[in-house]
Enzyme design. Structure first.
Site, mmCIF file in Angstrom:
data_model
loop_
_atom_site.group_PDB
_atom_site.id
_atom_site.type_symbol
_atom_site.label_atom_id
_atom_site.label_comp_id
_atom_site.label_asym_id
_atom_site.label_seq_id
_atom_site.Cartn_x
_atom_site.Cartn_y
_atom_site.Cartn_z
ATOM 1 N N HIS A 32 35.867 24.831 40.521
ATOM 2 C CA HIS A 32 36.141 25.198 41.915
ATOM 3 C C HIS A 32 34.837 25.549 42.632
ATOM 4 O O HIS A 32 34.595 25.119 43.751
ATOM 5 C CB HIS A 32 37.076 26.422 41.989
ATOM 6 C CG HIS A 32 38.475 26.183 41.498
ATOM 7 N ND1 HIS A 32 39.103 27.031 40.607
ATOM 8 C CD2 HIS A 32 39.367 25.200 41.769
ATOM 9 C CE1 HIS A 32 40.335 26.584 40.376
ATOM 10 N NE2 HIS A 32 40.513 25.466 41.056
ATOM 11 N N LYS A 56 55.610 29.802 41.935
ATOM 12 C CA LYS A 56 54.927 29.968 40.648
ATOM 13 C C LYS A 56 54.755 31.464 40.386
ATOM 14 O O LYS A 56 54.692 32.260 41.318
ATOM 15 C CB LYS A 56 53.533 29.347 40.713
ATOM 16 C CG LYS A 56 53.519 27.829 40.732
ATOM 17 C CD LYS A 56 52.061 27.363 40.663
ATOM 18 C CE LYS A 56 51.874 25.925 41.060
ATOM 19 N NZ LYS A 56 50.457 25.556 41.203
ATOM 20 N N ARG A 105 39.235 15.188 39.753
ATOM 21 C CA ARG A 105 38.474 15.215 38.504
ATOM 22 C C ARG A 105 38.617 13.911 37.751
ATOM 23 O O ARG A 105 37.661 13.361 37.230
ATOM 24 C CB ARG A 105 38.961 16.367 37.607
ATOM 25 C CG ARG A 105 38.660 17.753 38.161
ATOM 26 C CD ARG A 105 39.499 18.803 37.479
ATOM 27 N NE ARG A 105 40.929 18.568 37.701
ATOM 28 C CZ ARG A 105 41.885 19.409 37.407
ATOM 29 N NH1 ARG A 105 41.584 20.546 36.828
ATOM 30 N NH2 ARG A 105 43.154 19.132 37.655
ATOM 31 N N SER A 143 42.456 25.628 35.744
ATOM 32 C CA SER A 143 42.844 27.038 35.617
ATOM 33 C C SER A 143 43.864 27.207 34.497
ATOM 34 O O SER A 143 43.822 28.176 33.735
ATOM 35 C CB SER A 143 43.440 27.547 36.932
ATOM 36 O OG SER A 143 42.492 27.458 37.960
HETATM 37 O O1 PNS Z 1 45.466 24.446 43.176
HETATM 38 P P1 PNS Z 1 46.753 23.745 43.498
HETATM 39 O O2 PNS Z 1 47.908 24.527 42.933
HETATM 40 O O3 PNS Z 1 46.744 22.301 43.084
HETATM 41 O O4 PNS Z 1 46.901 23.773 45.103
HETATM 42 C C1 PNS Z 1 48.040 23.267 45.721
HETATM 43 C C2 PNS Z 1 48.049 23.591 47.229
HETATM 44 C C3 PNS Z 1 47.917 25.071 47.471
HETATM 45 C C4 PNS Z 1 46.917 22.864 47.905
HETATM 46 C C5 PNS Z 1 49.397 23.048 47.789
HETATM 47 O O5 PNS Z 1 50.444 23.515 47.000
HETATM 48 C C6 PNS Z 1 49.652 23.464 49.229
HETATM 49 O O6 PNS Z 1 48.964 23.043 50.134
HETATM 50 N N1 PNS Z 1 50.677 24.311 49.440
HETATM 51 C C7 PNS Z 1 51.058 24.774 50.753
HETATM 52 C C8 PNS Z 1 52.439 24.244 51.159
HETATM 53 C C9 PNS Z 1 52.346 22.906 51.838
HETATM 54 O O7 PNS Z 1 51.698 22.741 52.852
HETATM 55 N N2 PNS Z 1 53.064 21.906 51.291
HETATM 56 C C10 PNS Z 1 53.164 20.581 51.854
HETATM 57 C C11 PNS Z 1 51.902 19.764 51.689
HETATM 58 S S1 PNS Z 1 51.884 18.831 50.258
#
Ligand code: PNS
Length: 174
Positions: A32, A56, A105, A143
């Site tokens: 990150h 989660k 990645r 993570s």
């Molecule tokens: O580190 P992660 O868990 O892969 O991140 C995921 C994240 C936070 C980027 C994604 O879950 C997110 O943007 N959540 C907010 C809700 C949202 O906007 N959902 C619709 C778009 S896909």
């Protein structure tokens, strides 16, 4: 303008933009941080946006994740850390962000990232997703694996900032 190479023009354009780097960051890893450093070199303002997870069950609270990221990014110019909930595109609008930064990645990340990028584009065509590759040294770091390896007694040295390792130690102190 005509004499300026186009590469410089686009670099200047990106430097005027605000980008969001969203994620769960449970916990933040060196992968990150590598991406944050790369993003901070491209964008004028980079906001690391920590999702306040509702579904989660994170190991670290949102406050703890924000604190760790603030500490770990303290020396990186024009990086801010904030928490958000709800739609990412709504938070982007609130922050005046026109780009979302994500790391890819390996090919296994592609499908999930493509779905999110296209959904976000549908929700707000003004927000563009930009993908960067982390250093190859972190291409297998996640993570989830960090937590698993640490919990089972394996070494995660060099894969997370020392302050994150200390927090993990405190969480799982016998
Ligand atoms: O580190 P992660 O868990 O892969 O991140 C995921 C994240 C936070 C980027 C994604 O879950 C997110 O943007 N959540 C907010 C809700 C949202 O906007 N959902 C619709 C778009 S896909």
């Amino acid at each position: 303008m005509g004499s300026v190479p186009s590469r410089t023009v686009s670099a200047q354009a990106a430097a005027g933009l605000t980008a969001l780097y969203p994620g769960s960051f449970d916990p933040p890893t060196n992968g990150h941080l590598d991406l944050i450093e790369r993003g901070a070199r491209l964008f004028g303002r980079l906001i690391v946006a920590v999702l306040r997870n509702t579904e989660k069950a994170p190991l670290f609270t949102t406050g703890e994740r924000v604190e760790m990221l603030r500490e770990a990014t303290r020396s990186i110019p024009h990086v801010e850390v904030a928490e958000f909930e709800g739609l990412l595109v709504d938070f982007a609008r609130q922050c005046g962000a026109s780009a979302v930064l994500r790391g890819i990645r390996a090919i296994s990340d592609y499908e999930y990232e493509m779905q999110m990028a296209l959904m976000n584009r549908r929700l707000d065509p003004q927000v563009e997703t930009v993908f960067l590759m982390p250093a190859e040294a972190y291409s297998y770091v996640s993570s989830r694996l960090i937590k698993e390896v640490y919990r089972l007694g394996g070494s995660i040295q060099g894969l997370v900032p020392p302050l994150v390792e200390a927090r993990l130690r405190a969480k799982w102190r016998p």
